[in-house]
Motif scaffolding. Structure first.
Motif, mmCIF file in Angstrom:
data_model
loop_
_atom_site.group_PDB
_atom_site.id
_atom_site.type_symbol
_atom_site.label_atom_id
_atom_site.label_comp_id
_atom_site.label_asym_id
_atom_site.label_seq_id
_atom_site.Cartn_x
_atom_site.Cartn_y
_atom_site.Cartn_z
ATOM 1 N N LEU A 124 0.815 -1.220 0.000
ATOM 2 C CA LEU A 124 0.000 0.000 0.000
ATOM 3 C C LEU A 124 0.845 1.265 0.000
ATOM 4 O O LEU A 124 0.330 2.360 -0.212
ATOM 5 N N LYS A 125 2.160 1.129 0.262
ATOM 6 C CA LYS A 125 3.116 2.230 0.156
ATOM 7 C C LYS A 125 2.676 3.497 0.898
ATOM 8 O O LYS A 125 2.733 4.606 0.379
ATOM 9 N N GLY A 126 2.224 3.307 2.131
ATOM 10 C CA GLY A 126 1.906 4.446 2.973
ATOM 11 C C GLY A 126 0.583 5.107 2.694
ATOM 12 O O GLY A 126 0.316 6.206 3.218
ATOM 13 N N ASP A 127 -0.271 4.494 1.909
ATOM 14 C CA ASP A 127 -1.597 5.045 1.637
ATOM 15 C C ASP A 127 -2.466 4.843 2.880
ATOM 16 O O ASP A 127 -2.976 3.756 3.132
ATOM 17 N N VAL A 128 -2.654 5.909 3.660
ATOM 18 C CA VAL A 128 -3.344 5.814 4.945
ATOM 19 C C VAL A 128 -4.779 5.341 4.781
ATOM 20 O O VAL A 128 -5.280 4.523 5.561
ATOM 21 N N VAL A 129 -5.467 5.848 3.770
ATOM 22 C CA VAL A 129 -6.865 5.467 3.541
ATOM 23 C C VAL A 129 -6.975 3.973 3.250
ATOM 24 O O VAL A 129 -7.835 3.271 3.803
ATOM 25 N N GLU A 130 -6.103 3.480 2.395
ATOM 26 C CA GLU A 130 -6.134 2.059 2.053
ATOM 27 C C GLU A 130 -5.726 1.189 3.241
ATOM 28 O O GLU A 130 -6.249 0.085 3.433
#
Length: 307
Positions: free
Chosen positions: A253-259
Motif C-alpha cells: 500500500l506504500k503508505g496510503d493511509v486510507v487504504e
C-alpha cells in the motif's frame, strides 16, 4: 526541627517516593526493548542505505511494524507504576500525582531521543520528502497517544478503589502479553516467538482478566459493569491489535493511509469471529474464582462467630 518542618519533610518523602516509583515503572515498561539492544528497526524511508545491524540506538521501537509493541511498552509503564503506588499508598500518605510525573518524564525523554534519531535518519532536517514527513508525524501522533493512555493507566491502577484498579489491570492484559513476548525475543533473538509462546500469549490475557475479575469481585453491584467492560475488551482489543498491525504492515500500500485503514477494517470483524474463546475462559475463571472466594469468606466468618 520544628513541628511544622517535620510535617513538611514527612509530606516531601512520600512525594519523592511516588516520583521514583513513576520513573522506575516507566523504565520497567521499556526494559524488554532495551534489554534486547534497543536497535531502531530498519526503516523503509531511511535517507541512506543501512544494514539492520547498523541501525542506531533508540529508546522506542519506532516503526509501523512495531506499532502495537510500542503502545504496549509505553502503556505498561503507567500501569506498573500505578499498581505500585496503589499497594504502597496504604498508611504511607503516598500521593499519586508525583508518580504520574515520573512516568511522563521517562516517556518524554524516550520520545525526544527516539524521534531525534528518526528525524536525522529520515533527513527531516534537510527537508525530507512528503512520505517521510507523513511517517514521522504519524509515528509521533501514535507515541503521544500511547503516552496519554499510560497516564490514564496510571490513574486507574493507582486508585484506592479495587474495582477501578482491577478494571485497569484487565484492560492492560493484552498489552502485557505483548510485553512478555518481547522479553522472550530479547533473550532468544528470534524475530517471531516460538509456538509455545504464541499459545501462552494467546491465553495469558484470559488468565489475567479472570484473576482481575475475582480480585474486584461483584460487590457493590456496579462492579458488574467492570466485568462487562473487561470481558468486552478482552475480545475486542486483540482483534484491534491484529487489524491495526495488518493495515500498517502492508508494504504494497506504500503508505496510503486510507487504504491501510480500509484493510484494517476489513480484517477486524474476521478476527473477532476467531478469538472469542479466551473471553469465555476468562468469564469461567472469574465466576468460579468469585464463588470460591465467597464460600471461603463465609467459612472464615462462621469460624470467627463460633470462636
Amino acid at each position: 526541627m520544628t513541628d511544622e518542618s517535620a510535617v513538611v519533610a514527612t509530606k516531601r518523602r512520600p512525594g519523592i517516593l511516588s516520583f521514583v516509583i513513576g520513573i522506575a515503572g516507566g523504565i520497567l515498561g521499556l526494559l524488554p526493548w532495551l534489554v534486547g539492544g534497543g536497535q531502531l528497526p530498519l526503516q523503509n524511508l531511511w535517507a541512506t542505505t543501512t544494514r539492520p545491524e547498523d541501525m542506531p540506538f533508540a529508546l522506542l521501537p519506532l516503526s509501523q511494524y512495531y506499532a502495537t509493541l510500542l503502545f504496549s511498552l509505553v502503556l505498561l509503564g503507567g500501569v506498573f507504576s500505578g499498581l505500585a503506588v496503589h499497594f504502597l499508598a496504604r498508611g504511607r500518605g503516598l500521593a499519586a500525582w508525583p508518580g504520574a510525573l515520573g512516568v511522563l518524564l521517562v516517556h518524554l525523554i524516550a520520545v525526544v531521543q527516539s524521534f531525534g534519531v528518526l528525524a536525522e535518519g529520515l533527513g527531516i532536517a534537510d527537508g525530507g520528502d512528503a512520505r517521510a514527513w507523513l511517517y514521522f508525524a504519524g509515528m509521533l501522533a501514535g507515541s503521544i497517544a500511547a503516552m496519554l493512555m499510560a497516564q490514564l493507566g496510571f490513574v486507574m491502577t493507582s486508585r484506592r478503589s479495587v474495582g477501578v484498579v482491577s478494571l485497569g489491570v484487565a484492560l492492560a492484559a493484552v498489552p502485557f502479553a505483548s510485553w512478555v513476548a518481547r522479553w522472550v525475543v530479547a533473550f532468544t533473538g528470534e524475530v517471531s516467538p516460538p509456538e509455545f509462546l504464541s499459545t501462552l500469549v494467546y491465553w495469558l490475557p484470559a488468565v489475567i482478566v479472570g484473576a482481575a475479575l475475582v480480585w474486584g469481585g461483584v460487590r457493590p453491584l456496579w462492579r458488574i459493569i467492570v466485568w462487562a467492560v473487561a470481558l468486552l475488551a478482552l475480545w475486542v482489543v486483540p482483534a484491534l491489535f491484529t487489524a491495526i498491525q495488518y493495515g500498517l504492515g502492508m508494504r504494497v500500500l506504500k503508505g496510503d493511509v486510507v487504504e491501510m485503514a480500509k484493510a484494517s477494517m476489513e480484517v477486524f470483524p474476521l478476527v473477532l469471529q476467531e478469538i472469542w474463546l479466551p473471553t469465555v475462559v476468562a468469564l469461567v475463571i472469574g465466576v468460579v474464582g468469585t464463588v470460591v472466594r465467597m464460600l471461603v469468606g463465609r467459612g472464615a466468618t462462621r469460624d470467627a462467630d463460633d470462636a
